[in-house]
Structures are given as C-alpha cells and as structure tokens.
Design a protein around this motif. Structure first.
Motif, PDB file in Angstrom:
ATOM      1  N   ALA A   7       1.678   9.315  -5.910  1.00 58.26           N
ATOM      2  CA  ALA A   7       1.806  10.674  -5.487  1.00 58.26           C
ATOM      3  C   ALA A   7       2.982  11.066  -6.401  1.00 58.26           C
ATOM      4  O   ALA A   7       2.765  12.403  -6.834  1.00 58.26           O
ATOM      5  N   VAL A  50       0.662  -1.008  -0.296  1.00 55.14           N
ATOM      6  CA  VAL A  50       0.064   0.137  -0.101  1.00 55.14           C
ATOM      7  C   VAL A  50       0.965   1.163  -0.029  1.00 55.14           C
ATOM      8  O   VAL A  50       0.471   2.136  -0.591  1.00 55.14           O
ATOM      9  N   THR A  51       1.883   1.138   0.936  1.00 51.93           N
ATOM     10  CA  THR A  51       2.733   2.364   0.899  1.00 51.93           C
ATOM     11  C   THR A  51       3.505   2.707  -0.174  1.00 51.93           C
ATOM     12  O   THR A  51       3.673   3.828  -0.839  1.00 51.93           O
ATOM     13  N   THR A  58       2.494   1.810  -3.301  1.00 50.98           N
ATOM     14  CA  THR A  58       1.571   2.087  -4.346  1.00 50.98           C
ATOM     15  C   THR A  58       1.308   3.566  -4.137  1.00 50.98           C
ATOM     16  O   THR A  58       0.997   4.303  -5.002  1.00 50.98           O
ATOM     17  N   GLY A  59       0.741   4.143  -2.860  1.00 45.99           N
ATOM     18  CA  GLY A  59       0.549   5.197  -2.750  1.00 45.99           C
ATOM     19  C   GLY A  59       1.535   6.285  -3.128  1.00 45.99           C
ATOM     20  O   GLY A  59       1.337   7.459  -3.719  1.00 45.99           O
ATOM     21  N   SER A 113      -3.854   8.274  -3.932  1.00 44.90           N
ATOM     22  CA  SER A 113      -2.800   8.094  -3.212  1.00 44.90           C
ATOM     23  C   SER A 113      -3.107   8.555  -1.733  1.00 44.90           C
ATOM     24  O   SER A 113      -2.764   7.634  -0.706  1.00 44.90           O
ATOM     25  N   PHE A 114      -3.758   9.700  -1.541  1.00 46.30           N
ATOM     26  CA  PHE A 114      -4.078  10.014  -0.347  1.00 46.30           C
ATOM     27  C   PHE A 114      -4.973   9.303   0.548  1.00 46.30           C
ATOM     28  O   PHE A 114      -4.674   8.860   1.557  1.00 46.30           O
ATOM     29  N   THR A 115      -6.024   8.647  -0.237  1.00 46.96           N
ATOM     30  CA  THR A 115      -6.884   7.673   0.252  1.00 46.96           C
ATOM     31  C   THR A 115      -6.233   6.449   0.772  1.00 46.96           C
ATOM     32  O   THR A 115      -6.822   6.015   1.779  1.00 46.96           O
ATOM     33  N   LEU A 116      -5.422   5.872  -0.326  1.00 44.62           N
ATOM     34  CA  LEU A 116      -4.681   4.689   0.061  1.00 44.62           C
ATOM     35  C   LEU A 116      -3.954   4.686   1.449  1.00 44.62           C
ATOM     36  O   LEU A 116      -3.927   4.191   2.428  1.00 44.62           O
ATOM     37  N   LEU A 117      -3.205   5.856   1.422  1.00 41.79           N
ATOM     38  CA  LEU A 117      -2.286   6.026   2.668  1.00 41.79           C
ATOM     39  C   LEU A 117      -3.044   6.228   3.846  1.00 41.79           C
ATOM     40  O   LEU A 117      -2.716   5.966   4.874  1.00 41.79           O
ATOM     41  N   THR A 118      -4.102   6.996   3.699  1.00 45.32           N
ATOM     42  CA  THR A 118      -4.884   7.453   5.068  1.00 45.32           C
ATOM     43  C   THR A 118      -5.380   6.288   5.681  1.00 45.32           C
ATOM     44  O   THR A 118      -5.597   5.911   6.656  1.00 45.32           O
ATOM     45  N   ALA A 134       0.171  10.041   4.641  1.00 42.53           N
ATOM     46  CA  ALA A 134      -0.540  10.715   3.394  1.00 42.53           C
ATOM     47  C   ALA A 134      -0.165  12.172   3.390  1.00 42.53           C
ATOM     48  O   ALA A 134      -0.023  12.399   2.358  1.00 42.53           O
TER      49      ALA A 134
END
Length: 327
Positions: free
Chosen positions: A67, A59-60, A62-63, A115-120, A128
């Motif tokens: 970004a 996830v990190t 990918t995010g 990106s913001f959604t995934l990381l959050t 994020a």
C-alpha cells in the motif's frame, strides 16, 4: 530491454531485467516504507500483548508495504515535473526516463490491488480499508492538494503517515480503541519537526520548484519555533499510552522519557540557531532514530518478559518500602 526517452530528451536503457526491477523498486521509496513498517509492527505488538501471530505479522507487513509502495509510486508520478528540477530527486526512475508514467500508474494500481486483497483475506476488512485510506489521503490530500498550495502541507498530510499503527492494531483486534489513536497522534505530531528540519536543509530546492514549505515562505526562525512547539506537545502525548490508557508500562515510559529529552534538546538547539544547517540535519537524523527506538520501546514493553520484570521490580520496591516503614 526497455528503451525510454527521458524528460531531458536523453534516451535511457535498462540493460537487463535486474535493472528494470531495481527501477520499479526505487519508485516505492523503500527507505520511507521501512519506517512505516516499524510503526505498523509497534501497533500489532501492543495490541497483541507481545504475542503476534507470525503469519498475520507477515501478511500485514506485506500488505502495508504494498500500500505504501503504491502511494509513493503515485507521488513520484504526480511530482515528476518538480523531481526533475530538484537535484535530490532528478535521478528517480520517472524524471530520469527509466520508467514511463503509464507503466508507473499500472504498477501502483497493481500494488494497491494486491495489498487490499491480502489484508482483506488474511487480516480483516477494517485493516484493508485503513491501508487504502492512507493511499487516498497521501495522493489526493497531500500530494495533489496541499503540497504545492499550503505551508501546512506536511502538517495535515502527516495523517497519511500516521495510519500504519492503526492498520497494525486493526489487523490484530478487528477494531480501534483509544491506544492506536494515540499512536496515530504521536506520528502526526512527530512529522512536522521531522520534515521541517529536512525542509530547512534543502530550502533552496523547494524554493526553486515553488513548493511552499514553511522555511521557504516564513523563514528559518518561525520554522524552528514551530518545531519547538510541536516537540513540546509531542512528548507528553507519548506518555498517554502509559497513563491513563495503561497500554504500555514502565519499560516504554523510560524509553519515551529518555528519547523525548534528547529530542527536546535538539529542537531547543535549533531554536537557538535556526540558520545552522548542521543543527537542522542533526535534528532530522535523530527524529528518524527517535521514532524507530520509540516503537522498539513499545514492542519491548509488550513482551511477557518485560511484564514479569516490571512485576518483580515493583514487588521488591513494595517489600523495601514496607521494611523501611517498620524501621
């Protein structure tokens, strides 16, 4: 499929969906993203003591990739005028006419949002926000403000490229200790020698579009001197992770010293022959390998097997020292 009128008034066509996808992929500058992901992984592995959760890693990364892709896309959008003039960049999707500026902007916003959604959701808000700060800094500070107005453009702008290890560390721990800031400093100090070596190679291209890179404004000799000075500062900073922070150990220390010695040698060669493009090219190519291997050294050092190996070696050395003292 999509038909676009290029900057030069030449009609460009995407013949199939694959070509459309390739053009959008090229907008993200994937070769740059790869290096950013390597530094992100290094931050995660050191923070996690060599035991990173696979889902969090995925996830990190990918995010972070999304970004970086958003920032690079906006950079391509903003620089489309000079990209068309420079031979090295005129075949990019926007200056070549394969993608409309409006579509590129929508694409960048979509990448940043995902990106913001995934990381959050899967990491934490700090990771994020750090990723988003990288986009803002790269677009507003470097691309908009510094790149076309200051010889220190890539020095200050290098902070954007130094954020990924902070993102990786924050994703694992939820906070930022001194160690990730040292990783930030390593990449920040690495950026000028890396990018100025490239600028020395393609100085004429930058001069043609009035981008005030240091070699264009000051010349090769002052640039080579600055590269040498930044290299001299960089090398001891890499060892701060070993002492006093103790975030890494002997494996990383050995890798950092070896790689740093080669880096210093190449920077010295450029200082002695600043007008030699082949020497600048050699330093530029090695700088990429240097950062990749340095991060690999961090990862290898963080693994439990490395800790066990180091402990065994130290125990044997203490036993050998004790035996010698008895004699």
């Amino acid at each position: 499929m999509q038909e676009i009128i290029g900057t030069a008034g030449v009609s460009r066509h995407h013949e199939n969906l694959l070509q459309v996808m390739q053009s959008y992929y090229q907008l993200t500058k994937p070769r740059i993203i790869l290096l950013l992901l390597i530094t992100t992984a290094a931050g995660m592995w050191v923070a996690a003591g060599g035991q990173v959760d696979p889902l969090l890693l995925l996830v990190t990364q990918t995010g972070g990739a999304l970004a970086a892709g958003a920032a690079n896309t906006i950079n391509c959008l903003y620089d489309r005028d000079i990209d068309y003039i420079m031979e090295r960049t005129r075949h990019r999707p926007i200056p070549s006419g394969r993608i409309k500026p409006r579509d590129a902007l929508i694409f960048a916003i979509a990448l940043a949002s995902v990106s913001f959604t995934l990381l959050t959701v899967f990491a934490n808000l700090l990771a994020a926000l750090l990723a988003m700060s990288g986009i803002v800094f790269y677009v507003l500070i470097y691309t908009h403000w510094l790149k076309r107005h200051s010889t220190q453009n890539i020095v200050i702008g290098g902070a954007a490229g130094a954020i990924p290890p902070l993102v990786g560390w924050a994703a694992v721990t939820g906070d930022l200790s001194p160690a990730p800031w040292v990783m930030f400093a390593i990449i920040f100090l690495w950026t000028p020698p890396h990018f100025w070596a490239l600028a020395m190679m393609i100085r004429d291209d930058y001069a043609a579009v009035n981008v005030p890179m240091l070699p264009v404004i000051e010349g090769d000799e002052p640039t080579a001197r600055q590269i040498w000075l930044y290299t001299l500062v960089l090398l001891p900073v890499t060892l701060l992770l070993v002492y006093p922070l103790h975030a890494t150990g002997a494996v990383y220390a050995g890798v950092a010293v070896l790689l740093g010695g080669i880096f210093a040698q190449k920077a010295w060669q450029l200082l002695r022959a600043p007008s030699e493009r082949d020497v600048a090219r050699s330093l530029f190519k090695y700088s990429i390998l240097y950062l990749m291997l340095l991060c690999a050294g961090m990862v290898a050092d963080s693994l439990p097997v490395s800790h066990q190996l180091t402990a065994t070696v130290m125990e044997n050395l203490r036993a050998l020292t004790a035996a010698i003292s008895i004699l």
